[in-house]
Design a protein around this motif. Structure first.
Motif, PDB file in Angstrom:
ATOM      1  N   VAL A   1       0.908  -1.103   0.020  1.00 30.16           N
ATOM      2  CA  VAL A   1       0.100   0.016  -0.161  1.00 30.16           C
ATOM      3  C   VAL A   1       0.956   1.272  -0.140  1.00 30.16           C
ATOM      4  CG1 VAL A   1      -1.890   1.367   1.215  1.00 30.16           C
ATOM      5  CG2 VAL A   1      -1.714  -1.066   1.339  1.00 30.16           C
ATOM      6  N   PHE A   2       1.631   1.465   1.167  1.00 31.25           N
ATOM      7  CA  PHE A   2       2.715   2.677   1.111  1.00 31.25           C
ATOM      8  C   PHE A   2       4.164   2.065   1.266  1.00 31.25           C
ATOM      9  CE2 PHE A   2      -1.171   3.746   3.882  1.00 31.25           C
ATOM     10  CZ  PHE A   2      -1.888   4.519   2.864  1.00 31.25           C
ATOM     11  N   PRO A   3       4.863   2.379   0.124  1.00 33.32           N
ATOM     12  CA  PRO A   3       6.115   1.728   0.100  1.00 33.32           C
ATOM     13  C   PRO A   3       7.019   2.165   1.313  1.00 33.32           C
ATOM     14  CG  PRO A   3       5.554   2.574  -1.970  1.00 33.32           C
ATOM     15  CD  PRO A   3       4.584   3.051  -1.158  1.00 33.32           C
ATOM     16  N   SER A   4       7.983   1.173   1.577  1.00 29.06           N
ATOM     17  CA  SER A   4       8.892   1.404   2.490  1.00 29.06           C
ATOM     18  C   SER A   4       9.839   2.560   2.241  1.00 29.06           C
ATOM     19  CB  SER A   4       9.623   0.149   3.266  1.00 29.06           C
ATOM     20  OG  SER A   4      10.545   0.184   3.916  1.00 29.06           O
ATOM     21  N   LEU A   5      10.485   3.289   2.835  1.00 23.81           N
ATOM     22  CA  LEU A   5      11.511   4.504   2.224  1.00 23.81           C
ATOM     23  C   LEU A   5      12.913   4.044   2.797  1.00 23.81           C
ATOM     24  CD1 LEU A   5       9.268   7.693   3.044  1.00 23.81           C
ATOM     25  CD2 LEU A   5       9.607   6.387   1.200  1.00 23.81           C
ATOM     26  N   PRO A   6      13.098   3.607   3.936  1.00 25.38           N
ATOM     27  CA  PRO A   6      14.537   3.220   4.093  1.00 25.38           C
ATOM     28  C   PRO A   6      15.282   2.100   3.194  1.00 25.38           C
ATOM     29  CG  PRO A   6      13.237   2.775   6.070  1.00 25.38           C
ATOM     30  CD  PRO A   6      12.463   2.988   4.917  1.00 25.38           C
ATOM     31  N   GLY A   7      16.104   2.442   2.412  1.00 27.41           N
ATOM     32  CA  GLY A   7      16.801   1.885   1.538  1.00 27.41           C
ATOM     33  C   GLY A   7      16.212   1.872   0.167  1.00 27.41           C
ATOM     34  N   ASN A   8      15.034   2.404  -0.110  1.00 30.55           N
ATOM     35  CA  ASN A   8      14.145   2.566  -1.230  1.00 30.55           C
ATOM     36  C   ASN A   8      15.294   3.146  -2.523  1.00 30.55           C
ATOM     37  OD1 ASN A   8      12.500   3.725  -3.316  1.00 30.55           O
ATOM     38  ND2 ASN A   8      10.941   2.963  -2.152  1.00 30.55           N
ATOM     39  N   ALA A   9      15.184   2.396  -3.527  1.00 25.66           N
ATOM     40  CA  ALA A   9      16.035   2.775  -4.658  1.00 25.66           C
ATOM     41  C   ALA A   9      16.051   4.092  -5.154  1.00 25.66           C
ATOM     42  CB  ALA A   9      16.070   1.682  -5.548  1.00 25.66           C
ATOM     43  N   ALA A  10      14.414   4.486  -5.271  1.00 17.64           N
ATOM     44  CA  ALA A  10      14.136   5.589  -5.750  1.00 17.64           C
ATOM     45  C   ALA A  10      14.600   6.848  -4.861  1.00 17.64           C
ATOM     46  CB  ALA A  10      12.605   5.745  -6.166  1.00 17.64           C
ATOM     47  N   VAL A  11      14.545   6.743  -3.457  1.00 19.82           N
ATOM     48  CA  VAL A  11      14.905   7.626  -2.762  1.00 19.82           C
ATOM     49  C   VAL A  11      16.393   7.852  -2.559  1.00 19.82           C
ATOM     50  CG1 VAL A  11      14.996   8.180  -0.144  1.00 19.82           C
ATOM     51  CG2 VAL A  11      12.818   7.094  -1.066  1.00 19.82           C
ATOM     52  N   VAL A  12      17.134   6.812  -2.632  1.00 15.55           N
ATOM     53  CA  VAL A  12      18.685   6.746  -2.451  1.00 15.55           C
ATOM     54  C   VAL A  12      19.331   7.170  -3.705  1.00 15.55           C
ATOM     55  CG1 VAL A  12      18.624   6.052  -0.191  1.00 15.55           C
ATOM     56  CG2 VAL A  12      18.972   4.525  -2.346  1.00 15.55           C
ATOM     57  N   ALA A  13      18.483   6.989  -5.018  1.00 18.97           N
ATOM     58  CA  ALA A  13      19.323   7.080  -6.231  1.00 18.97           C
ATOM     59  C   ALA A  13      20.149   8.241  -6.484  1.00 18.97           C
ATOM     60  CB  ALA A  13      18.322   6.963  -7.271  1.00 18.97           C
ATOM     61  N   LYS A  14      21.139   7.961  -7.395  1.00 20.68           N
ATOM     62  CA  LYS A  14      22.170   9.096  -7.722  1.00 20.68           C
ATOM     63  C   LYS A  14      21.261  10.087  -8.533  1.00 20.68           C
ATOM     64  CE  LYS A  14      26.349   9.877 -10.489  1.00 20.68           C
ATOM     65  NZ  LYS A  14      27.323   9.303 -11.228  1.00 20.68           N
TER      66      LYS A  14
ATOM     67  N   GLY B   1      18.927   5.278   8.131  1.00 21.49           N
ATOM     68  CA  GLY B   1      20.304   4.423   7.759  1.00 21.49           C
ATOM     69  C   GLY B   1      20.362   5.001   6.155  1.00 21.49           C
ATOM     70  N   ASN B   2      19.735   5.570   5.547  1.00 23.55           N
ATOM     71  CA  ASN B   2      19.919   6.097   4.025  1.00 23.55           C
ATOM     72  C   ASN B   2      21.165   7.012   3.945  1.00 23.55           C
ATOM     73  OD1 ASN B   2      17.785   4.694   3.221  1.00 23.55           O
ATOM     74  ND2 ASN B   2      16.331   6.443   3.192  1.00 23.55           N
ATOM     75  N   GLU B   3      22.016   6.729   2.954  1.00 29.08           N
ATOM     76  CA  GLU B   3      23.182   7.707   2.917  1.00 29.08           C
ATOM     77  C   GLU B   3      23.351   8.479   1.357  1.00 29.08           C
ATOM     78  OE1 GLU B   3      26.236   4.703   4.013  1.00 29.08           O
ATOM     79  OE2 GLU B   3      25.565   4.744   6.092  1.00 29.08           O
ATOM     80  N   ALA B   4      22.319   8.991   1.145  1.00 25.71           N
ATOM     81  CA  ALA B   4      22.491   9.532  -0.167  1.00 25.71           C
ATOM     82  C   ALA B   4      22.542  11.091   0.208  1.00 25.71           C
ATOM     83  CB  ALA B   4      21.042   9.397  -1.033  1.00 25.71           C
ATOM     84  N   GLY B   5      23.320  11.978  -0.780  1.00 28.10           N
ATOM     85  CA  GLY B   5      23.430  13.203  -0.861  1.00 28.10           C
ATOM     86  C   GLY B   5      22.105  14.166  -0.847  1.00 28.10           C
ATOM     87  N   PRO B   6      22.428  15.312  -0.583  1.00 26.27           N
ATOM     88  CA  PRO B   6      21.478  16.435  -0.278  1.00 26.27           C
ATOM     89  C   PRO B   6      20.885  16.759  -1.741  1.00 26.27           C
ATOM     90  CG  PRO B   6      23.395  17.536   0.017  1.00 26.27           C
ATOM     91  CD  PRO B   6      23.645  16.252  -0.168  1.00 26.27           C
TER      92      PRO B   6
END
Length: 456
Positions: free
Chosen positions: A369-382, A433-438
């Protein structure tokens, strides 16, 4: 001096002759890689199935238009490319094409008149299609698809990309041998893995999005023996995630979870968006169970750190006592701070006000229903375009046979400024725990100019 002049003159003449040959000598079409009887008939339904697995509708059907009538805009680094009408209409489609013409388009990237097709058409992958599939698809398009008269816009790329003869050089550099043969003994020796490789590499042309591009804009890798094959790419400002690394979905999820994602567009972890939504909607949901299992098996077998384990290492946190108990039990720094709601940063406050009701304090949402955001590929994508676009304009899960209900996330463009969206996206990319840039407000402003899902 005269000798040098003669040498230069000879080289110029040779160069001009070579250029003339490249431009004017007709392209030699590739012959079939398999011999089939002239009266060979495709099994019932094979052509339609192959056309679906090749995802033809996703590119050749304009939003709201007739199937396969063309006119869809394909964004490319060189400019917009408009897809042609591939219905059997004799005036504006492919109704006058012979089987040889059809094969040449798929295998050599040329039309019935010998004009080069832009590589937005993934003939780099289709080149390895079996003759049975080519003939089955030809029969389907010529006899089962409704002819539609639709004169589509002509692609007009800026110089030098409008010089299609240059594509001939590109083809010489990039195209491999026609036909399909598993590249490694491991895949060749397993019928299921071999079928999965064919679906991923050829019909599904997964590498056209999920592999990076090299210096000449060709796929950097065509099979599992190539180090960069399926290690992530970009399309239209969206990231096509890595499918082979140890933190990638195929290597972290169970086989059943991956199969659900591919065929239903959602699972306990995530949901499709962008180009992948189209792929599921128009293609992958129609996979047979056997083919779906083959695709999943192949993707899980080619991890860069070795095959994915039988039991997925990352399981969705589902507390048997329910969501409230799950969130109460969460003790990571981000969730604890959001639960206390004290001394929040601007990004954290924006999350609670706009996202927390669905994705909750732990960011894990609700399965399917509501996707998980930790480690989500779209969230942490380059590439941040996909995440920004989703925040601004929302996203909708496709309706599939397994999960027919459409679920839509609303867009927040009317209520959030560019600075707000940048702060929210930056928070998401560093939370749990996501480690993507601003993300910057300038990036948001750029994405705000494309207010519909369009080709996404």
């Amino acid at each position: 001096m005269k000798t040098l002049f003669r040498i230069v003159a000879v080289l110029v003449v040779i160069g001009l002759a070579a250029l003339a040959a490249i431009i004017f000598v007709p392209v030699q079409r590739t012959e079939p890689t398999e011999k089939l009887a002239a009266d060979w008939k495709a099994p019932e339904g094979l052509g339609k199935y192959d056309a679906r697995m090749a995802d033809c509708a996703a590119c050749h059907t304009e939003p709201g238009g007739k199937p396969f009538a063309g006119g869809r805009t394909i964004e490319s680094p060189m400019g917009d490319i408009y897809t042609p009408n591939i219905t059997p209409d004799k005036e504006t489609g492919i109704g006058t094409w012979s089987l040889a013409d059809f094969r040449a388009a798929l295998v050599d990237g040329v039309d019935d008149e010998g004009h080069h097709l832009y590589p937005a058409m993934p003939y780099e992958n289709y080149r390895h299609m079996s003759e049975t599939d080519i003939r089955a698809m030809y029969d389907y398009f010529m006899h089962d698809v409704e002819p539609v008269k639709n004169e589509v816009a002509q692609t007009k790329l800026p110089f030098p990309f409008n010089q299609r003869w240059g594509i001939r050089l590109w083809n010489w550099v990039t195209l491999g041998k026609p036909g399909f043969k598993p590249a490694s003994e491991k895949i060749a020796g397993d019928e299921q893995l071999s079928r999965g490789a064919y679906l991923v590499q050829v019909l599904g042309h997964c590498g056209s999005c999920h592999s990076p591009r090299n210096a000449v804009m060709a796929q950097d890798g065509s099979n599992e023996t190539d180090a960069k094959f399926l290690t992530g790419g970009a399309i239209g400002g969206w990231s096509a995630p890595d499918l082979r690394g140890p933190k990638s979905a195929p290597q972290q999820w169970s086989a059943d979870e991956l199969k659900m994602y591919l065929t239903a567009g959602r699972n306990a972890h995530s949901a499709v968006a962008g180009e992948m939504k189209l792929a599921v909607e128009e293609s992958l949901q129609y996979m047979s169970e056997k083919d779906a299992d083959a695709m999943v098996a192949y993707l899980r077998a080619i991890g860069t750190d070795g095959p994915a384990p039988a039991e997925a290492p990352a399981k969705r946190d589902q507390n048997p006592a329910g969501t409230v108990a799950r969130i109460d039990a969460a003790d990571d720094a981000t969730t604890v701070k959001l639960k206390k709601a004290v001394d929040l940063t601007e990004g954290e406050r924006l999350y609670i006000d706009n996202c927390g009701a669905c994705h909750f304090a732990d960011g894990r949402g609700a399965p399917e229903v509501f996707p998980s955001l930790p480690g989500n590929a779209a969230v942490v994508a380059k590439e941040t375009g996909g995440l920004i676009h989703t925040i601004l304009y929302g996203a909708e899960m496709p309706s599939t046979s397994k999960r027919p209900m459409k679920l839509r996330m609303p867009g927040f463009a009317p209520r959030l400024s560019d600075d707000d969206v940048a702060k929210l996206a930056t928070f998401l990319r560093g939370a749990w725990g996501n480690e993507a840039g601003p993300v910057t407000a300038a990036e948001v402003a750029k994405e705000r100019k494309t207010p519909t899902e369009a080709s996404h």
